[in-house]
Write a protein that holds these residues in place. Structure first.
Motif, mmCIF file in Angstrom:
data_model
loop_
_atom_site.group_PDB
_atom_site.id
_atom_site.type_symbol
_atom_site.label_atom_id
_atom_site.label_comp_id
_atom_site.label_asym_id
_atom_site.label_seq_id
_atom_site.Cartn_x
_atom_site.Cartn_y
_atom_site.Cartn_z
ATOM 1 N N GLY A 278 1.624 14.635 -0.788
ATOM 2 C CA GLY A 278 2.893 15.025 -0.189
ATOM 3 C C GLY A 278 3.673 13.888 0.417
ATOM 4 N N LEU A 279 3.134 12.658 0.381
ATOM 5 C CA LEU A 279 3.767 11.522 1.039
ATOM 6 C C LEU A 279 5.097 11.171 0.373
ATOM 7 C CD1 LEU A 279 2.869 9.764 3.439
ATOM 8 C CD2 LEU A 279 2.118 8.050 1.782
ATOM 9 N N LYS A 280 6.146 11.014 1.180
ATOM 10 C CA LYS A 280 7.473 10.652 0.675
ATOM 11 C C LYS A 280 8.001 9.360 1.296
ATOM 12 C CE LYS A 280 7.948 14.236 -1.990
ATOM 13 N NZ LYS A 280 7.915 14.048 -3.456
ATOM 14 N N TYR A 281 7.517 9.027 2.504
ATOM 15 C CA TYR A 281 8.000 7.839 3.211
ATOM 16 C C TYR A 281 6.782 7.012 3.609
ATOM 17 C CZ TYR A 281 10.448 5.020 6.754
ATOM 18 O OH TYR A 281 10.974 3.975 7.496
ATOM 19 N N LEU A 282 6.733 5.752 3.149
ATOM 20 C CA LEU A 282 5.619 4.872 3.474
ATOM 21 C C LEU A 282 6.158 3.484 3.794
ATOM 22 C CD1 LEU A 282 2.600 4.273 3.686
ATOM 23 C CD2 LEU A 282 2.579 3.821 1.221
ATOM 24 N N ASN A 283 5.976 3.063 5.061
ATOM 25 C CA ASN A 283 6.445 1.749 5.497
ATOM 26 C C ASN A 283 5.265 1.000 6.104
ATOM 27 O OD1 ASN A 283 7.726 -0.512 6.454
ATOM 28 N ND2 ASN A 283 9.361 0.593 7.510
ATOM 29 N N LEU A 284 4.812 -0.049 5.402
ATOM 30 C CA LEU A 284 3.715 -0.896 5.865
ATOM 31 C C LEU A 284 4.183 -2.329 6.074
ATOM 32 C CD1 LEU A 284 0.977 0.386 3.362
ATOM 33 C CD2 LEU A 284 1.434 1.208 5.668
ATOM 34 N N GLY A 285 5.486 -2.511 6.161
ATOM 35 C CA GLY A 285 6.072 -3.849 6.233
ATOM 36 C C GLY A 285 5.771 -4.579 7.534
ATOM 37 N N ASP A 286 5.893 -5.914 7.465
ATOM 38 C CA ASP A 286 5.775 -6.795 8.632
ATOM 39 C C ASP A 286 4.446 -6.627 9.348
ATOM 40 O OD1 ASP A 286 8.434 -8.010 8.472
ATOM 41 O OD2 ASP A 286 9.178 -6.023 8.951
ATOM 42 N N ASN A 287 3.366 -6.808 8.591
ATOM 43 C CA ASN A 287 2.018 -6.834 9.130
ATOM 44 C C ASN A 287 1.294 -8.047 8.551
ATOM 45 O OD1 ASN A 287 1.255 -4.386 10.894
ATOM 46 N ND2 ASN A 287 2.406 -3.415 9.226
ATOM 47 N N ASN A 288 -0.026 -8.031 8.581
ATOM 48 C CA ASN A 288 -0.814 -9.146 8.049
ATOM 49 C C ASN A 288 -1.771 -8.676 6.956
ATOM 50 O OD1 ASN A 288 0.255 -11.037 9.983
ATOM 51 N ND2 ASN A 288 -1.089 -10.140 11.518
ATOM 52 N N PHE A 289 -1.349 -7.713 6.152
ATOM 53 C CA PHE A 289 -2.192 -7.223 5.071
ATOM 54 C C PHE A 289 -2.370 -8.310 4.007
ATOM 55 C CE2 PHE A 289 -0.213 -3.126 6.536
ATOM 56 C CZ PHE A 289 -1.383 -2.621 7.095
ATOM 57 N N HIS A 290 -3.517 -8.284 3.341
ATOM 58 C CA HIS A 290 -3.762 -9.258 2.286
ATOM 59 C C HIS A 290 -4.384 -8.553 1.078
ATOM 60 C CE1 HIS A 290 -7.769 -9.273 4.378
ATOM 61 N NE2 HIS A 290 -8.166 -9.188 3.121
ATOM 62 N N GLY A 291 -4.507 -9.318 0.012
ATOM 63 C CA GLY A 291 -5.110 -8.777 -1.206
ATOM 64 C C GLY A 291 -4.076 -8.203 -2.158
ATOM 65 N N VAL A 292 -4.561 -7.435 -3.097
ATOM 66 C CA VAL A 292 -3.710 -6.866 -4.148
ATOM 67 C C VAL A 292 -3.234 -5.481 -3.717
ATOM 68 C CG1 VAL A 292 -3.580 -6.194 -6.569
ATOM 69 C CG2 VAL A 292 -5.025 -8.125 -5.873
ATOM 70 N N LEU A 293 -1.942 -5.221 -3.875
ATOM 71 C CA LEU A 293 -1.391 -3.903 -3.584
ATOM 72 C C LEU A 293 -2.080 -2.869 -4.478
ATOM 73 C CD1 LEU A 293 0.955 -2.578 -1.876
ATOM 74 C CD2 LEU A 293 2.321 -2.707 -3.969
ATOM 75 N N PRO A 294 -2.696 -1.832 -3.887
ATOM 76 C CA PRO A 294 -3.532 -0.939 -4.697
ATOM 77 C C PRO A 294 -2.791 0.220 -5.346
ATOM 78 C CG PRO A 294 -3.736 -0.349 -2.391
ATOM 79 C CD PRO A 294 -2.791 -1.517 -2.446
ATOM 80 N N PHE A 295 -1.462 0.178 -5.358
ATOM 81 C CA PHE A 295 -0.696 1.317 -5.860
ATOM 82 C C PHE A 295 -0.126 1.020 -7.238
ATOM 83 C CE2 PHE A 295 0.347 1.510 -1.111
ATOM 84 C CZ PHE A 295 -0.821 2.202 -0.834
ATOM 85 N N ASN A 296 -0.023 2.062 -8.054
ATOM 86 C CA ASN A 296 0.589 1.908 -9.368
ATOM 87 C C ASN A 296 2.037 2.389 -9.352
ATOM 88 O OD1 ASN A 296 0.464 4.726 -9.435
ATOM 89 N ND2 ASN A 296 -1.472 4.733 -10.545
ATOM 90 N N VAL A 297 2.680 2.240 -10.471
ATOM 91 C CA VAL A 297 4.110 2.549 -10.565
ATOM 92 C C VAL A 297 4.386 4.023 -10.284
ATOM 93 C CG1 VAL A 297 6.110 2.612 -12.100
ATOM 94 C CG2 VAL A 297 4.560 0.678 -12.173
ATOM 95 N N SER A 298 3.550 4.902 -10.806
ATOM 96 C CA SER A 298 3.827 6.334 -10.659
ATOM 97 C C SER A 298 3.791 6.747 -9.192
ATOM 98 C CB SER A 298 2.818 7.150 -11.468
ATOM 99 O OG SER A 298 1.489 6.885 -11.024
ATOM 100 N N PHE A 299 2.862 6.189 -8.417
ATOM 101 C CA PHE A 299 2.805 6.518 -6.985
ATOM 102 C C PHE A 299 4.022 5.975 -6.250
ATOM 103 C CE2 PHE A 299 1.675 5.127 -2.665
ATOM 104 C CZ PHE A 299 1.431 6.371 -2.082
ATOM 105 N N ILE A 300 4.376 4.730 -6.527
ATOM 106 C CA ILE A 300 5.505 4.106 -5.825
ATOM 107 C C ILE A 300 6.807 4.830 -6.137
ATOM 108 C CG2 ILE A 300 6.871 1.992 -5.625
ATOM 109 C CD1 ILE A 300 4.289 0.422 -6.120
ATOM 110 N N LYS A 301 6.990 5.224 -7.390
ATOM 111 C CA LYS A 301 8.246 5.850 -7.781
ATOM 112 C C LYS A 301 8.437 7.249 -7.208
ATOM 113 C CE LYS A 301 9.760 3.427 -11.899
ATOM 114 N NZ LYS A 301 10.220 3.569 -13.301
ATOM 115 N N LYS A 302 7.361 7.907 -6.871
ATOM 116 C CA LYS A 302 7.502 9.255 -6.306
ATOM 117 C C LYS A 302 7.900 9.204 -4.835
ATOM 118 C CE LYS A 302 3.113 10.528 -4.234
ATOM 119 N NZ LYS A 302 2.163 11.607 -4.032
ATOM 120 N N LEU A 303 7.770 8.027 -4.212
ATOM 121 C CA LEU A 303 8.155 7.870 -2.813
ATOM 122 C C LEU A 303 9.661 7.702 -2.691
ATOM 123 C CD1 LEU A 303 5.384 5.334 -1.688
ATOM 124 C CD2 LEU A 303 5.468 7.783 -1.176
#
Length: 419
Positions: A278-303
């Motif tokens: 059900g997630l529609k809004y996801l903001n993880l900006g301006d932090n210190n996360f590292h590594g590879v973004l674990p999301f694919n195109v279909s998940f990102i586009k539904k947001l």
């Protein structure tokens, strides 16, 4: 004739009864009419017919106010204890853009109110004053300074509270640990609250909205947040939270809005977030996360909103995420590390926007493709310009020497012939 007279009298009596009933039903208590007049609320028409300002009960012989909304008040409006005593039947009292100085509220009113709201209105509010509203189910104070040593001073005696907003009120101290277990809404944003997020909040299994953004909260996000099974909106942005995002956060299956931006969160982003349907809004900006973004195109586009910019050590896999999405982070190399952007060129052609987009060259590892006749260093730009210039210069000198030698020989022959 007798029958006609009897019928007429009955009809007349019914008419008088109906008129009397209508009159008593629509008549407000004269004392409350006078109180409304002192608050500059028009009383030429029955106030009970204007639900945006007032609502009334249906008692007889006089109706009484149950709701009063004061908005955009005149500058000379003043509250008096006498007026407020007359309005002790209110269950809901709202001030919006009504800049008046607070006065003593009679206990008959403070204990009867179940909803109290002040938005950019009441002046000189204190925590002790608000704590007297012991039977509130909804408390909303937004944009009004509250003088108090902490939130607990206000809420400790409000055992029935299920909806609280204390936003932009300059409150300090820590978040209280004890709340009504039936609380559904908590907004303590834009204050000076400090300390950690109490794990006791995760016991509020009916909580739907939690906004603790723009404070000075520290520590980690409790791993037990997954117990907030009813939560739909969560904002912890603009604090000083550290640690990683609990992988169990995906247990909040009803979450629609998640904002963890502008903190000091680190570690890798849990892949389990993509399981939150059900997630529609996801903001993880301006932090210190590292590594590879674990999301694919279909998940990102539904947001509807997706932000991860401002995480310098985070990168995306170009095989699973389209470059055109402009995520604001770099592309990963074959080791899962961000590919550094090329150095910015001086001059009008360079642009900071080219760097901020995070969409760099598409070749793995950031290496340039070698051109077929490229030259010894494998650079796309061919031989070094300095070396090329020196070679051309030496060639010119050699050519000039040969030309002079030939010219001198030719001149000698001519002299011999002349002799």
């Amino acid at each position: 004739m007798k029958q006609l007279i009897t019928t007429t009298l009955i009809l007349l009596l019914l008419h008088l009864t109906t008129t009397t009933t209508t009159t008593t039903t629509l008549t407000l208590d004269p004392k409350q009419l006078a109180a409304l007049h002192s608050l500059y609320i028009p009383t030429t028409q029955d106030p009970c017919t204007h639900p945006t300002t007032t609502t009334c009960d249906s008692t007889t012989p006089f109706r009484h106010l149950t709701t009063l909304h004061l908005t955009n008040c005149p500058t000379d409006l003043t509250l008096s204890t006498t007026t407020l005593s007359t309005l002790s039947t209110l269950t809901t009292l709202t001030f919006t853009n009504c800049h008046v100085t607070i006065v003593h509220f009679p206990s008959t009113l403070t204990t009867h109110l179940t909803t109290f709201t002040s938005t950019n209105s009441l002046q000189h509010l204190t925590g002790v004053f608000l704590s007297r509203f012991t039977n509130l189910t909804t408390l909303t104070i937004s944009g009004d300074y509250i003088k108090s040593s902490g939130v607990h001073v206000i809420t400790s005696n409000m055992k029935s509270l299920n909806n609280i907003t204390l936003s932009n009120t300059n409150l300090s101290g820590s978040i209280p640990k004890h709340w009504n277990p039936k609380l559904t809404h908590m907004d303590l944003s834009n204050n000076n609250l400090n300390g950690t997020i109490p794990t006791s909040l995760t016991l509020l299994d009916t909580l739907k909205n939690l906004n603790l953004s723009s404070n000075h909260l520290t520590g980690e996000i409790p791993t037990s947040f997954a117990d907030l099974v009813s939560l739909q909106n969560l904002s912890l942005s603009s604090n000083s939270l550290s640690g990683s995002i609990p992988g169990s956060i995906s247990g909040m299956t009803k979450l629609v809005h998640l904002d963890l931006s502008s903190n000091q969160l680190n570690g890798s982003i849990p892949r389990s977030i993509s399981e939150m349907k059900g997630l529609k809004y996801l903001n993880l900006g301006d932090n210190n996360f590292h590594g590879v973004l674990p999301f694919n195109v279909s998940f990102i586009k539904k947001l509807e909103v997706f932000k991860v910019n401002g995480n310098d050590n985070l990168c995306y896999n170009h095989t699973s995420v389209l470059k055109s999405l402009k995520l604001g982070i770099a592309k990963c190399d074959k080791h899962g590390l961000p590919i550094l952007p090329p150095p910015a060129a001086d001059g009008p052609g360079s642009s900071a926007d080219d760097m901020s987009s995070g969409d760099y060259d598409d070749d793995d590892g950031g290496e340039k493709k070698k051109s077929g006749g490229g030259g010894g260093n494998g650079d796309d730009h061919g031989p070094n310009k300095v070396v090329l210039g020196v070679a051309i210069g030496l060639s010119a000198v050699v050519f000039l020497i040969i030309f002079l030698v030939i010219l001198s020989k030719c001149g000698g022959r001519c002299c011999c012939c002349c002799c």
